[in-house]
Scaffold this active site. Sequence first.
Site, short mmCIF file in Angstrom:
data_model
loop_
_atom_site.label_atom_id
_atom_site.label_comp_id
_atom_site.label_asym_id
_atom_site.label_seq_id
_atom_site.Cartn_x
_atom_site.Cartn_y
_atom_site.Cartn_z
N CYS A 43 0.86 -1.18 0.00
CA CYS A 43 0.00 0.00 0.00
C CYS A 43 0.90 1.24 0.00
O CYS A 43 2.08 1.14 -0.39
CB CYS A 43 -0.99 -0.01 1.16
SG CYS A 43 -0.24 0.03 2.81
N ASN A 57 2.24 1.44 4.39
CA ASN A 57 2.54 0.17 5.07
C ASN A 57 2.19 0.23 6.57
O ASN A 57 2.84 -0.40 7.40
CB ASN A 57 4.01 -0.25 4.86
CG ASN A 57 4.32 -1.69 5.28
OD1 ASN A 57 5.43 -1.99 5.69
ND2 ASN A 57 3.36 -2.59 5.19
N CYS A 72 -1.60 0.87 7.34
CA CYS A 72 -3.04 0.61 7.45
C CYS A 72 -3.48 -0.64 6.69
O CYS A 72 -3.83 -1.65 7.29
CB CYS A 72 -3.84 1.82 6.95
SG CYS A 72 -3.59 3.32 7.92
N ARG A 73 -3.45 -0.58 5.35
CA ARG A 73 -4.04 -1.67 4.56
C ARG A 73 -3.12 -2.88 4.41
O ARG A 73 -3.55 -4.02 4.64
CB ARG A 73 -4.43 -1.14 3.16
CG ARG A 73 -5.59 -0.15 3.20
CD ARG A 73 -5.72 0.63 1.90
NE ARG A 73 -4.57 1.51 1.69
CZ ARG A 73 -4.36 2.26 0.61
NH1 ARG A 73 -5.26 2.21 -0.38
NH2 ARG A 73 -3.31 3.04 0.51
N SER A 74 -1.88 -2.66 3.98
CA SER A 74 -1.04 -3.84 3.68
C SER A 74 -0.66 -4.67 4.91
O SER A 74 -0.56 -5.90 4.78
CB SER A 74 0.18 -3.47 2.83
OG SER A 74 1.03 -2.56 3.47
N ASP A 92 -8.27 4.02 0.89
CA ASP A 92 -7.29 4.36 1.93
C ASP A 92 -8.07 4.83 3.16
O ASP A 92 -8.76 5.85 3.10
CB ASP A 92 -6.38 5.47 1.39
CG ASP A 92 -5.27 5.80 2.36
OD1 ASP A 92 -5.36 5.40 3.54
OD2 ASP A 92 -4.31 6.46 1.93
P1 4NP Z 1 -1.85 2.85 4.02
O1 4NP Z 1 -2.50 4.20 4.59
O2 4NP Z 1 -1.26 3.19 2.67
O3 4NP Z 1 -3.02 1.92 3.93
O4 4NP Z 1 -0.81 2.42 5.05
C1 4NP Z 1 -1.80 5.39 4.71
C2 4NP Z 1 -0.98 5.59 5.78
C3 4NP Z 1 -0.31 6.78 5.94
C4 4NP Z 1 -0.45 7.77 4.99
C5 4NP Z 1 -1.27 7.57 3.90
C6 4NP Z 1 -1.93 6.38 3.76
N1 4NP Z 1 0.23 9.00 5.15
O5 4NP Z 1 0.00 9.91 4.32
O6 4NP Z 1 1.00 9.16 6.10
#
Ligand code: 4NP
Length: 150
Positions: A8, A11, A13-15, A122
């Site tokens: 993702c 790294n 939230c989703r992955s 997201d």
């Molecule tokens: P992820 O979510 O891609 O599912 O881990 C996010 C986590 C952090 C951020 C964006 C998306 N960020 O902008 O810090």
Amino acid sequence: MIKILMVCLGNICRSPLAEGILKSKLPNNKFIVDSAGTANYHVGSPPDKRSVTVARKYGLDISSLSGRQFNVADFDTFDYIYVMDESNYNNVIALARNENDKDKVRFILNEIYPNQNYDVPDPYYGGEDGFENVYKMLDEACTKIAKSLI
Ligand code: 4NP
């Protein structure tokens, strides 16, 4: 060993959720599952508390995972690279060196909705509901992945 990487943006939230869910559905003597982010914002960080909480609700402990950034060597290490959304797809494909690398990259929701290239939304800027929704999508997709690999 069959090696699968979940990707993702951050790294956190989703992955990490996808990693924990798929690991729970595969025998660990034959499969390695890992996750990475295309960005370096959260290298070394544990998963977002909301991902840890929703995973725990469904009996999975992902609290000890640690963020890392996707890198080109991952194309050599992994057999399958599942991305969460189109932006992740474009970022990973941009690092591919050849067609063999590109062929490893798949949209995870294509396991449920073939060829649609849908995004796992997201959940970072939303509430707890978003994490529950993401968990359910990933659980369904990972069930399909596990069935296809075992
Ligand atoms: P992820 O979510 O891609 O599912 O881990 C996010 C986590 C952090 C951020 C964006 C998306 N960020 O902008 O810090």
